[in-house]
Motif scaffolding. Sequence first.
Motif, PDB file in Angstrom:
ATOM      1  N   THR A 130      90.193 -37.773 115.153  1.00  0.00           N
ATOM      2  CA  THR A 130      90.656 -36.386 115.209  1.00  0.00           C
ATOM      3  C   THR A 130      90.578 -35.773 113.819  1.00  0.00           C
ATOM      4  OG1 THR A 130      92.989 -36.837 114.736  1.00  0.00           O
ATOM      5  CG2 THR A 130      92.273 -37.055 117.031  1.00  0.00           C
ATOM      6  N   TYR A 139      88.288 -26.045 120.664  1.00  0.00           N
ATOM      7  CA  TYR A 139      88.353 -27.502 120.590  1.00  0.00           C
ATOM      8  C   TYR A 139      89.419 -28.064 121.528  1.00  0.00           C
ATOM      9  CZ  TYR A 139      85.529 -27.412 116.308  1.00  0.00           C
ATOM     10  OH  TYR A 139      84.524 -27.240 115.392  1.00  0.00           O
ATOM     11  N   ARG A 141      92.646 -30.166 122.245  1.00  0.00           N
ATOM     12  CA  ARG A 141      93.819 -30.466 121.419  1.00  0.00           C
ATOM     13  C   ARG A 141      94.333 -31.875 121.725  1.00  0.00           C
ATOM     14  NH1 ARG A 141      92.383 -25.556 121.136  1.00  0.00           N
ATOM     15  NH2 ARG A 141      93.695 -24.008 120.076  1.00  0.00           N
ATOM     16  N   ILE A 142      94.832 -32.536 120.676  1.00  0.00           N
ATOM     17  CA  ILE A 142      95.404 -33.873 120.803  1.00  0.00           C
ATOM     18  C   ILE A 142      96.918 -33.733 120.957  1.00  0.00           C
ATOM     19  CG2 ILE A 142      95.701 -36.120 119.719  1.00  0.00           C
ATOM     20  CD1 ILE A 142      92.807 -35.461 120.485  1.00  0.00           C
ATOM     21  N   ILE A 153      94.437 -35.300 126.055  1.00  0.00           N
ATOM     22  CA  ILE A 153      93.559 -34.332 125.393  1.00  0.00           C
ATOM     23  C   ILE A 153      93.492 -33.114 126.299  1.00  0.00           C
ATOM     24  CG2 ILE A 153      91.262 -33.868 124.482  1.00  0.00           C
ATOM     25  CD1 ILE A 153      90.844 -36.895 124.306  1.00  0.00           C
ATOM     26  N   GLU A 168      95.470 -30.310 115.593  1.00  0.00           N
ATOM     27  CA  GLU A 168      94.744 -31.578 115.607  1.00  0.00           C
ATOM     28  C   GLU A 168      93.773 -31.553 116.791  1.00  0.00           C
ATOM     29  OE1 GLU A 168      95.459 -36.408 115.433  1.00  0.00           O
ATOM     30  OE2 GLU A 168      97.079 -35.115 116.132  1.00  0.00           O
ATOM     31  N   ILE A 169      92.480 -31.696 116.482  1.00  0.00           N
ATOM     32  CA  ILE A 169      91.466 -31.532 117.525  1.00  0.00           C
ATOM     33  C   ILE A 169      90.656 -32.817 117.733  1.00  0.00           C
ATOM     34  CG2 ILE A 169      91.299 -29.033 117.242  1.00  0.00           C
ATOM     35  CD1 ILE A 169      88.496 -31.088 115.840  1.00  0.00           C
ATOM     36  N   ASN A 170      90.074 -32.904 118.919  1.00  0.00           N
ATOM     37  CA  ASN A 170      89.194 -34.021 119.266  1.00  0.00           C
ATOM     38  C   ASN A 170      87.810 -33.779 118.666  1.00  0.00           C
ATOM     39  OD1 ASN A 170      87.849 -36.150 120.496  1.00  0.00           O
ATOM     40  ND2 ASN A 170      87.667 -35.122 122.471  1.00  0.00           N
ATOM     41  N   THR A 171      87.292 -34.753 117.900  1.00  0.00           N
ATOM     42  CA  THR A 171      85.998 -34.575 117.234  1.00  0.00           C
ATOM     43  C   THR A 171      84.820 -35.067 118.068  1.00  0.00           C
ATOM     44  OG1 THR A 171      86.005 -36.753 116.159  1.00  0.00           O
ATOM     45  CG2 THR A 171      87.146 -34.939 115.022  1.00  0.00           C
ATOM     46  N   ALA A 215      94.972 -42.459 118.031  1.00  0.00           N
ATOM     47  CA  ALA A 215      94.135 -41.461 117.360  1.00  0.00           C
ATOM     48  C   ALA A 215      94.226 -41.681 115.865  1.00  0.00           C
ATOM     49  CB  ALA A 215      94.587 -40.053 117.718  1.00  0.00           C
ATOM     50  N   GLN A 217      93.412 -39.575 112.400  1.00  0.00           N
ATOM     51  CA  GLN A 217      93.074 -38.246 111.908  1.00  0.00           C
ATOM     52  C   GLN A 217      92.427 -38.336 110.533  1.00  0.00           C
ATOM     53  OE1 GLN A 217      96.211 -35.346 112.036  1.00  0.00           O
ATOM     54  NE2 GLN A 217      94.976 -33.737 111.116  1.00  0.00           N
TER      55      GLN A 217
END
Length: 459
Positions: A130, A139, A141-142, A153, A168-171, A215, A217
């Motif tokens: 993340t 995006y 969200r986590i 997610i 905080e986002i999922n990449t 996760a 980050q």
Amino acid sequence: MENRYAVILAAGKGTRMKSKLYKVLHSVCGKPMVQHVFDEASKLNLNKIVTIVGHGAEDVQAQLGDKSEYAIQEEQLGTAHAVIQAKDFLEDKEGTTVVICGDTPLITAETMEALLTHHEEMHAKATILTAGAEDPTGYGRIVRNQEGHVEKIVEHKDASEEERKITEINTGTYCFDNKALFETLSKVSNDNVQGEYYLPDVIEILKNGGEIVSAYQTSSFEETIGINDRVALSQAEAWMKKRINTAHMRNGVTIIDPENTYISADAVIGRDTILYPGTILSGNASIGEDCEIGPNSEIKDSSVGDRTVIRQSVVHSSSVGNEVKIGPFAHIRPKSAISDEVKIGNFVEIKKTSMGAGSKASHLSYIGDAEIGADVNLGCGSITVNYDGKNKFLTKVEDGAFIGCNSNLVAPVTVGKGAYVAAGSTITENVPGNGLSIARARQVNKENYVERLSMNKNS
């Protein structure tokens, strides 16, 4: 350390690039995106890398070579569908698999190693990479629980107002317990609007099964961006350029104007070298210590020794020695070898030629398909006449020879050691060592010629 594997997703066509070139083969700082990803993954202690290819499969395989295994995704039916194509290579393996997108050229080995380590320390079945985004719009969200594990997610379009405040986002990069990954992939459904199989559904299935989903980050949002169009490609280019230039400066290279200096990811530069504005180092360029390069010089796939100066000039696929002076406005074409203390001056073109130590071609010359010895002087306007319209021929000028201005050396021909060629000569036969060759028409003066010419015109 347990076994580790990587799956690189490189099968998408990339229609938003609006290009004939397959998306992951678009370059960032002189290297295709997928090559960046592969090279960083290769720095990890991996047992196997499997690259998923589809559109442009042959081109991707030609780029990466035989260091990767390949699985073909005939139809692009989503990320989970892409990963399951690696089943024959990985299904029965114990260990951890990292899944990386081939269009994320900025991701580093350090970040992937941190992700893998976190995953293994947490004993998770899946771990999401993340990042914190200043603007997380668009995006996923986590959402974490009190223990810090991933609760879910949530895609932007499905998120509540409170969930949309999460930054905080999922990449799109993940670690999985390898066996759990392939067992779960078979349970993923395509019951969605697009009719595709999505990898984040594996996360959901594992979470609902009571497994730990964690996760990690990263502090660098830029590392995680995926390239979908030319705008994002230009952003990646800017970030990569800044990263590369900063690393070289911290290693002792002076870059006068980093914004206008372009260095490939594979270039090597020695300490105390100065790069002036407009310098371009591309491909496998290697520059020694204490050099001065630029302004406005391009060096591609070439090696340059120590204490060499190259001004407003181009060097391609050649080697240049120590204490050489090149330019301004010189062109060193491929397959040339320039020895130490050579001087190549303004408007000189060198092609497929070796020049011995201490030799000089100071201005306005073309030297092609030649072997030039040590301490040779090539006068202004020297030409090796190497082409007869069908074939190229070799010119040899041995050590210590002196070639006068405006001389043509018609190949194949040899000028012997210590020989002199008089200015204005056209040499078609070998010149013996220590000899003098004069090959020009005898001067004839016509006295009062202009006066007689004028009289004839007036009569």
